[in-house]
Design a protein around this motif. Structure first.
Motif, mmCIF file in Angstrom:
data_model
loop_
_atom_site.group_PDB
_atom_site.id
_atom_site.type_symbol
_atom_site.label_atom_id
_atom_site.label_comp_id
_atom_site.label_asym_id
_atom_site.label_seq_id
_atom_site.Cartn_x
_atom_site.Cartn_y
_atom_site.Cartn_z
ATOM 1 N N ALA A 104 0.831 -1.215 0.000
ATOM 2 C CA ALA A 104 0.000 0.000 0.000
ATOM 3 C C ALA A 104 0.860 1.258 0.000
ATOM 4 O O ALA A 104 0.423 2.322 -0.450
ATOM 5 C CB ALA A 104 -0.922 0.002 1.220
ATOM 6 N N ALA A 105 2.100 1.126 0.484
ATOM 7 C CA ALA A 105 2.978 2.293 0.579
ATOM 8 C C ALA A 105 3.670 2.620 -0.742
ATOM 9 O O ALA A 105 4.069 3.773 -0.953
ATOM 10 C CB ALA A 105 4.031 2.066 1.666
ATOM 11 N N TYR A 106 3.821 1.626 -1.614
ATOM 12 C CA TYR A 106 4.571 1.932 -2.832
ATOM 13 C C TYR A 106 3.874 1.574 -4.150
ATOM 14 O O TYR A 106 4.231 2.125 -5.188
ATOM 15 C CB TYR A 106 5.972 1.289 -2.791
ATOM 16 C CG TYR A 106 6.020 -0.221 -2.836
ATOM 17 C CD1 TYR A 106 6.225 -0.898 -4.033
ATOM 18 C CD2 TYR A 106 5.902 -0.977 -1.677
ATOM 19 C CE1 TYR A 106 6.299 -2.290 -4.086
ATOM 20 C CE2 TYR A 106 5.972 -2.363 -1.709
ATOM 21 C CZ TYR A 106 6.180 -3.011 -2.917
ATOM 22 O OH TYR A 106 6.252 -4.390 -2.945
ATOM 23 N N PHE A 107 2.886 0.706 -4.123
ATOM 24 C CA PHE A 107 2.166 0.424 -5.371
ATOM 25 C C PHE A 107 1.615 1.693 -6.020
ATOM 26 O O PHE A 107 1.723 1.858 -7.245
ATOM 27 C CB PHE A 107 1.033 -0.585 -5.133
ATOM 28 C CG PHE A 107 1.456 -2.030 -5.232
ATOM 29 C CD1 PHE A 107 2.803 -2.391 -5.255
ATOM 30 C CD2 PHE A 107 0.507 -3.038 -5.309
ATOM 31 C CE1 PHE A 107 3.185 -3.727 -5.353
ATOM 32 C CE2 PHE A 107 0.885 -4.372 -5.409
ATOM 33 C CZ PHE A 107 2.226 -4.714 -5.435
ATOM 34 N N PRO A 108 1.030 2.633 -5.243
ATOM 35 C CA PRO A 108 0.501 3.851 -5.872
ATOM 36 C C PRO A 108 1.570 4.669 -6.602
ATOM 37 O O PRO A 108 1.257 5.389 -7.553
ATOM 38 C CB PRO A 108 -0.087 4.641 -4.697
ATOM 39 C CG PRO A 108 -0.421 3.592 -3.681
ATOM 40 C CD PRO A 108 0.663 2.573 -3.802
ATOM 41 N N LEU A 109 2.839 4.570 -6.157
ATOM 42 C CA LEU A 109 3.925 5.313 -6.802
ATOM 43 C C LEU A 109 4.313 4.709 -8.151
ATOM 44 O O LEU A 109 4.989 5.359 -8.958
ATOM 45 C CB LEU A 109 5.158 5.348 -5.896
ATOM 46 C CG LEU A 109 4.978 5.977 -4.514
ATOM 47 C CD1 LEU A 109 6.252 5.829 -3.692
ATOM 48 C CD2 LEU A 109 4.591 7.449 -4.638
ATOM 49 N N LEU A 110 3.879 3.460 -8.379
ATOM 50 C CA LEU A 110 4.298 2.740 -9.578
ATOM 51 C C LEU A 110 3.222 2.676 -10.654
ATOM 52 O O LEU A 110 3.510 2.371 -11.805
ATOM 53 C CB LEU A 110 4.723 1.307 -9.216
ATOM 54 C CG LEU A 110 5.692 1.134 -8.037
ATOM 55 C CD1 LEU A 110 6.086 -0.333 -7.890
ATOM 56 C CD2 LEU A 110 6.932 1.996 -8.211
ATOM 57 N N ARG A 111 1.963 2.961 -10.264
ATOM 58 C CA ARG A 111 0.856 2.866 -11.225
ATOM 59 C C ARG A 111 1.074 3.815 -12.395
ATOM 60 O O ARG A 111 1.381 5.002 -12.213
ATOM 61 C CB ARG A 111 -0.469 3.203 -10.540
ATOM 62 C CG ARG A 111 -0.866 2.246 -9.437
ATOM 63 C CD ARG A 111 -1.518 0.993 -9.967
ATOM 64 N NE ARG A 111 -1.894 0.080 -8.866
ATOM 65 C CZ ARG A 111 -1.859 -1.233 -8.965
ATOM 66 N NH1 ARG A 111 -1.469 -1.793 -10.104
ATOM 67 N NH2 ARG A 111 -2.215 -1.989 -7.951
ATOM 68 N N GLY A 112 0.927 3.292 -13.592
ATOM 69 C CA GLY A 112 1.055 4.117 -14.779
ATOM 70 C C GLY A 112 2.473 4.524 -15.114
ATOM 71 O O GLY A 112 2.682 5.353 -16.005
ATOM 72 N N GLN A 113 3.466 3.945 -14.389
ATOM 73 C CA GLN A 113 4.864 4.283 -14.612
ATOM 74 C C GLN A 113 5.606 3.084 -15.224
ATOM 75 O O GLN A 113 5.230 1.928 -15.027
ATOM 76 C CB GLN A 113 5.542 4.639 -13.274
ATOM 77 C CG GLN A 113 4.880 5.782 -12.527
ATOM 78 C CD GLN A 113 5.082 7.107 -13.221
ATOM 79 O OE1 GLN A 113 6.202 7.526 -13.480
ATOM 80 N NE2 GLN A 113 3.979 7.776 -13.545
ATOM 81 N N ARG A 114 6.670 3.391 -15.939
ATOM 82 C CA ARG A 114 7.585 2.330 -16.365
ATOM 83 C C ARG A 114 8.557 2.091 -15.211
ATOM 84 O O ARG A 114 9.231 3.018 -14.755
ATOM 85 C CB ARG A 114 8.337 2.746 -17.625
ATOM 86 C CG ARG A 114 7.445 2.970 -18.853
ATOM 87 C CD ARG A 114 8.258 3.601 -19.979
ATOM 88 N NE ARG A 114 8.851 4.867 -19.549
ATOM 89 C CZ ARG A 114 9.892 5.447 -20.148
ATOM 90 N NH1 ARG A 114 10.459 4.883 -21.206
ATOM 91 N NH2 ARG A 114 10.366 6.596 -19.684
#
Length: 368
Positions: A5-15
């Motif tokens: 939950a702490a880092y998945f949002p930082l990766l969404r839509g990113q390479r």
């Protein structure tokens, strides 16, 4: 790694790129990519969750952690996911190409460190941080406990001995996690400032005993080896074997000419030590593999083993190689040993530097 939950949002839509190896695993039953025992590798987790994983960067020993110390490892492809593996130890460069850096937007770092200045995974992380700063890439460090995090000891690196086994002016045992190293390196100007996020360990303090679930590198196969590493690794800068090429590396030391020693061993080619020092020669020395774990955990950066072997062999300066200074970090330790100074006197010489480091370290800590 488990705190998605702490880092998945930082990766969404990113390479996404990862800096990872065989230690980048966690117990996550039911997670995408988990095996029957519930253990999952970071790459398999991210790939299974549908993230766009563009590249895997691998440190010393390679992505699977099987290569010798310092061995050149070719870039390849992860057979399970088809993701390209870009080696940072391919013998050509310790930094990715511009093309590689343009292939991703965010770098996720997850590797198990063991808390010593001459253990190289943090150096790979700092080099990647520099590259990410240059290209405007975010860095997310998934932190892990430091199994030697309860001890801060040893000389602070004199930067004239900066090398691939020592990159920043910290003691041999620095008492930092990878996340804290990243924070301190950026804060002190030892690495370029990048967009940095550290996902903290839960329920961890620097006093917490932590036994590694996966061997961090081929020649640190046991908890005892991890604890004795600080005291025995300086033998890499001498003529003495510390057990590479045996089933107990970093749990023994010896040399063919040592005297009055009942314990013997003969280094042979093994996985992770294809041509070990003193290969094929009968060595006499000391077996530390029976030392209780609790005792080994408190050995820290002791010079007594190096001083014992140096006095036994009576070789003077020929006992040492130039690697010794790169490992201990200063020139005066060798000089004081050869002059016959007691260990207490040598230790006293680095005490003030360690105290100044402790104070500087405080502002970057994430854990008590």
């Amino acid at each position: 790694m488990t705190d998605t939950a702490a880092y998945f949002p930082l990766l969404r839509g990113q390479r996404v790129a990862v800096l990872a190896n065989q230690t980048s695993v966690a117990e996550m039953p039911g997670a995408a990519g988990a095996d029957a025992a519930g253990r999952v590798h970071l790459v398999d987790l991210l790939h299974g969750e549908g993230f766009d994983v563009a590249a895997i960067f691998s440190p010393e020993h390679g992505f699977r952690g099987t290569a010798d110390a310092g061995e050149h490892v070719k870039s390849s492809v992860d057979t399970r996911t088809g993701i390209p593996i870009r080696s940072l130890y391919d013998g050509n460069t310790k930094r990715p190409s511009d093309e590689a850096m343009r292939s991703f937007d965010v770098l996720v770092v997850d590797m198990q460190d063991v808390g010593l200045r001459f253990y190289t995974y943090y150096i790979s992380m700092l080099r990647m941080m520099d590259a990410c700063a240059d290209f405007g890439r975010r860095v997310v460090v998934l932190d892990r406990p430091n199994p030697n995090g309860h001890i801060i000891d040893g000389p602070v690196l004199d930067m004239k001995y900066r090398s691939g086994v020592g990159a920043i002016p910290v003691p041999v045992l620095h008492g930092l996690t990878m996340g804290e190293i990243a924070r301190m390196a950026a804060g002190e100007g030892w690495a370029k400032k990048c967009a940095l996020t550290v996902v903290k360990c839960r329920n961890y303090t620097h006093a917490t005993e932590y036994l590694l679930p996966v061997a961090p590198s081929p020649n640190l196969p046991t908890a005892r080896a991890v604890y004795l590493y600080a005291a025995l690794c300086p033998f890499e800068g001498t003529v003495v074997s510390l057990g590479r090429g045996t089933d107990k590396p970093f749990e023994m030391y010896g040399h063919p000419d040592m005297t009055g020693r009942a314990f013997t061993f003969t280094p042979r080619p093994t996985a992770g030590a294809k041509h070990p020092p003193l290969e094929g020669r009968l060595c006499r020395g000391v077996d530390l593999s029976g030392m209780p774990l609790a005792e080994a955990r408190d050995v820290g950066f002791s010079l007594k083993y190096v001083m014992d072997a140096c006095a036994d062999l009576g070789m003077g300066d020929k006992f040492f190689t130039p690697m010794f200074e790169k490992l201990v970090g200063v020139e005066w330790v060798r000089e004081m040993i050869l002059a016959g100074a007691p260990e207490e006197e040598i230790r006293a010489r680095w005490a003030d530097d360690v105290e100044r480091y402790r104070e500087k370290r405080m502002q970057y800590l994430l854990y008590e």
